[in-house]
Design a protein around this motif. Structure first.
Motif, mmCIF file in Angstrom:
data_model
loop_
_atom_site.group_PDB
_atom_site.id
_atom_site.type_symbol
_atom_site.label_atom_id
_atom_site.label_comp_id
_atom_site.label_asym_id
_atom_site.label_seq_id
_atom_site.Cartn_x
_atom_site.Cartn_y
_atom_site.Cartn_z
ATOM 1 N N GLY A 191 -12.516 7.498 2.505
ATOM 2 C CA GLY A 191 -12.024 6.881 1.296
ATOM 3 C C GLY A 191 -12.900 7.224 0.106
ATOM 4 O O GLY A 191 -14.065 7.613 0.254
ATOM 5 N N ASP A 222 0.838 -1.192 0.000
ATOM 6 C CA ASP A 222 0.000 0.000 0.000
ATOM 7 C C ASP A 222 0.874 1.242 0.000
ATOM 8 O O ASP A 222 1.797 1.367 0.816
ATOM 9 C CB ASP A 222 -0.893 0.056 1.243
ATOM 10 N N ARG A 267 -8.446 3.859 0.015
ATOM 11 C CA ARG A 267 -9.039 3.378 1.262
ATOM 12 C C ARG A 267 -8.454 4.149 2.434
ATOM 13 O O ARG A 267 -7.350 4.676 2.343
ATOM 14 C CB ARG A 267 -8.730 1.889 1.465
ATOM 15 N N ASP A 311 -10.573 4.192 -5.487
ATOM 16 C CA ASP A 311 -9.641 3.136 -5.079
ATOM 17 C C ASP A 311 -8.894 3.469 -3.796
ATOM 18 O O ASP A 311 -8.140 2.633 -3.285
ATOM 19 C CB ASP A 311 -8.609 2.886 -6.192
#
Length: 290
Positions: free
Chosen positions: A213, A202, A218, A216
């Motif tokens: 979020g 990530d 989060r 895409d």
């Protein structure tokens, strides 16, 4: 710009960064990038540079050299093949670019094995092993939890750069890129157990509790607690040596036990502004509480 317009521009730049990251071995055409961004070729490059702080050519050059440096230290592949895969037309071309950025030829870099001189032994008060042959400074640190905006990357960890670029392009028009924003990479996969195509990580930035979020991106929480924190100075392509030393030398002699959570990296300065030998990265290894 009105907020909605800024957000729209950030999505356009995200698409361009995704395309660049997936096509580094090919010629990058500015007109094609302008079309991907749905912007006039007359204005696209100014928008890109204004939002990311570097030109398209600077982005491409930085990422290509990053990939070439990684291939030099991680493999025995011929330099000609590395040059081709990094998007250079010849060994001479990659040699000139590498000499300019790294201060030495690709062959010399591979033979030497590192760019920055190896670290002297750490202070025994910072390192529980007190070893005389420590390569990197390691400190034990109690950290606080951090809320992060995260964008997932699948593939070789050295290819996460464009994903960070996309995250920054998402964050900037939302006012999330401030002097106190932290850049963090979380690396979930054991690189010795899985092929690079299956590695998962990530790209993250620190955010406040009010951030939500979107698409895409989060929002996740990075746990705090006890960590062994190793400071690495030099190109990101050489970070694997620090990991090998941390797990193979420091950890067995430390009396510590790793916690069941992934390592993460925090990037302490901006690679756009500094040469590779000045890049500073902290690797944090979660430890079992005592």
């Amino acid at each position: 710009m009105k907020p909605i317009t800024s957000l729209d521009y950030s999505r356009r730049v995200e698409r361009v960064l995704r395309h660049i990251g997936e096509n580094l071995e090919r010629d990058i055409d500015l007109n094609a990038l302008a079309e991907i961004a749905c912007l006039s070729p007359y204005h696209f490059h100014r928008v890109y540079a204004g939002m990311l702080g570097e030109t398209v050519s600077e982005t491409v050059r930085r990422l290509r050299l990053h990939h070439a440096a990684g291939a030099l230290v991680e493999s025995e592949a011929a330099i000609a093949g590395i040059a081709t895969r990094a998007g250079y037309g010849s060994v001479a071309a990659v040699g000139r670019a590498f000499q300019s950025a790294y201060g030495m030829a690709p062959a010399a870099y591979r033979k030497r094995g590192f760019l920055v001189a190896e670290y002297p032994a750490s202070d025994p008060t910072d390192n529980p092993t007190g070893s005389e042959d420590n390569m990197f400074p390691v400190t034990l640190r109690d950290t606080k939890p951090v809320r992060l905006a995260a964008l997932r990357h699948h593939g070789h960890y050295l290819e996460i750069g464009p994903v960070f670029g996309r995250l920054y392009a998402w964050a900037a028009p939302r006012g999330l890129m401030t002097p106190t924003t932290r850049g963090i990479g979380i690396y979930y996969s054991d690189t010795n157990a899985l092929p690079p195509a299956e590695w998962k990580s990530d790209a993250c930035i620190s955010v406040g509790s009010d951030v939500k979020g979107e698409d895409d991106v989060r929002v996740i929480d990075l746990a705090g607690g006890r960590h062994a924190v190793l400071l690495h100075k030099g190109p990101y392509a050489e970070l694997h040596k620090a990991y090998n030393w941390l797990f193979g030398t420091w950890l067995p002699a430390s009396g510590e036990e790793p916690a069941d959570r992934p390592c993460f990296e925090e990037y302490l300065n901006n690679p756009q502004d500094l040469p590779p030998e000045e890049w500073l990265t902290e690797i944090s290894l979660p430890l079992v509480a005592k």
